[in-house]
Design a protein around this motif. Sequence first.
Motif, short mmCIF file in Angstrom:
data_model
loop_
_atom_site.label_atom_id
_atom_site.label_comp_id
_atom_site.label_asym_id
_atom_site.label_seq_id
_atom_site.Cartn_x
_atom_site.Cartn_y
_atom_site.Cartn_z
N ASP A 203 0.81 -1.22 0.00
CA ASP A 203 0.00 0.00 0.00
C ASP A 203 0.85 1.27 0.00
O ASP A 203 0.46 2.28 -0.59
CB ASP A 203 -0.94 0.00 1.21
CG ASP A 203 -2.04 -1.04 1.08
OD1 ASP A 203 -2.43 -1.35 -0.06
OD2 ASP A 203 -2.50 -1.53 2.12
N ASP B 47 -7.30 -2.91 0.56
CA ASP B 47 -8.34 -1.89 0.38
C ASP B 47 -7.77 -0.47 0.49
O ASP B 47 -8.23 0.45 -0.19
CB ASP B 47 -9.44 -2.06 1.43
CG ASP B 47 -10.23 -3.34 1.22
OD1 ASP B 47 -10.16 -3.92 0.13
OD2 ASP B 47 -10.92 -3.77 2.17
N GLU B 48 -6.77 -0.30 1.36
CA GLU B 48 -6.18 1.02 1.55
C GLU B 48 -5.53 1.52 0.25
O GLU B 48 -5.73 2.67 -0.16
CB GLU B 48 -5.13 0.97 2.66
CG GLU B 48 -4.45 2.30 2.93
CD GLU B 48 -3.37 2.20 3.99
OE1 GLU B 48 -2.56 3.14 4.11
OE2 GLU B 48 -3.33 1.18 4.72
N THR C 4 -8.20 4.88 -6.45
CA THR C 4 -9.49 5.41 -6.91
C THR C 4 -9.60 6.91 -6.64
O THR C 4 -10.16 7.66 -7.46
CB THR C 4 -10.67 4.66 -6.26
OG1 THR C 4 -10.49 4.64 -4.83
CG2 THR C 4 -10.75 3.24 -6.76
N SER C 5 -9.06 7.38 -5.52
CA SER C 5 -9.08 8.82 -5.24
C SER C 5 -8.30 9.59 -6.30
O SER C 5 -8.73 10.66 -6.75
CB SER C 5 -8.49 9.10 -3.85
OG SER C 5 -9.30 8.57 -2.83
N ILE D 280 -15.42 0.98 -3.04
CA ILE D 280 -14.79 2.26 -3.37
C ILE D 280 -14.61 2.39 -4.88
O ILE D 280 -14.89 3.44 -5.48
CB ILE D 280 -13.43 2.39 -2.65
CG1 ILE D 280 -13.64 2.54 -1.14
CG2 ILE D 280 -12.62 3.57 -3.19
CD1 ILE D 280 -12.38 2.41 -0.33
N SER E 98 -14.70 -3.73 0.80
CA SER E 98 -14.66 -2.26 0.88
C SER E 98 -13.88 -1.68 -0.29
O SER E 98 -14.23 -0.62 -0.82
CB SER E 98 -14.08 -1.81 2.22
OG SER E 98 -12.73 -2.25 2.36
N GLY E 99 -12.80 -2.36 -0.70
CA GLY E 99 -12.03 -1.89 -1.84
C GLY E 99 -12.86 -1.88 -3.11
O GLY E 99 -12.82 -0.93 -3.90
N CYS F 183 -6.21 0.46 -2.77
CA CYS F 183 -7.28 0.64 -3.75
C CYS F 183 -7.95 1.99 -3.56
O CYS F 183 -8.29 2.68 -4.54
CB CYS F 183 -8.29 -0.49 -3.63
SG CYS F 183 -9.57 -0.46 -4.89
N SER F 184 -8.12 2.40 -2.31
CA SER F 184 -8.72 3.70 -2.01
C SER F 184 -7.86 4.83 -2.55
O SER F 184 -8.36 5.81 -3.11
CB SER F 184 -8.90 3.85 -0.50
OG SER F 184 -9.42 5.12 -0.18
N ASP F 185 -6.52 4.71 -2.40
CA ASP F 185 -5.61 5.74 -2.90
C ASP F 185 -5.68 5.82 -4.43
O ASP F 185 -5.70 6.92 -5.00
CB ASP F 185 -4.17 5.43 -2.48
CG ASP F 185 -3.96 5.57 -0.99
OD1 ASP F 185 -4.72 6.32 -0.35
OD2 ASP F 185 -3.04 4.93 -0.45
#
Length: 237
Positions: A147, A176-177, A183-184, A210, A206-207, A179-181
């Motif tokens: 990540d 997921d962390e 997608t943001s 998002i 959750s990933g 993946c969040s970065d």
Amino acid sequence: MTDEGCSDVTSALKSNPSHLRELDLSRNKLGDSGVKNLSDLLKKPKFKLEKLQLSNCSVTEEGYKALASALRSNPSHLIELDLTGNDPGQSGVKQLNDLLQDPDCQLKTLRFLSPAAEKACRYVNRVVGENPFLQRKLNLSGHKLGDTRVNQIAALLQDKHCQLNTLTLSWCDMTDEGCSDVTSALKSNPSHLRELDLSGNKLGDSGVKILSDLLMNPQFKLEKLQLVSLYCTAITV
């Protein structure tokens, strides 16, 4: 200041060019026409500017071309150029890259990326031997990014210079962390990517949720998405 004010400044410097060594015009609305006026000044051998800052000045591909042309014709003085926060597109980046290959070019510091994107660019250059800003495809499959490193890649994706069509981040130890970065970053620069492969990562529900929010963005024109994972449930998919 707009391009009109920049024209007045460059006209004044043409009549008395020999003393100025540093010029900071950052965060003005110069645009390409203002930068072209400045480029004409840079061509003059008597103008011995060493440091030029033009960050966030609404410069596009045409302005970058004018600067590169000027520095080729008079390469001996400028050692520092800051162009961060502008939008040259891929061709503008190539102009800068070609300029740095010129043996007569004296530039020691050239900034056109955010610090985070610059760090990511150096990493990608090291592991795949390619400048990501001059490519349409980037394959980092199998590199154990985790990540933390994925967060750096996200900074690269967020940069307006990045125009990747295909991105492969399969089997990169992303959770997921990460993946969040990603997608943001893609939410802020969504229009170019057409293929995305996140297979083999630990994305979980959750990933995927998002990522699903991103898919609802009409500016995000993804055509192919690979998400093979053992960590998300059939219900979420």
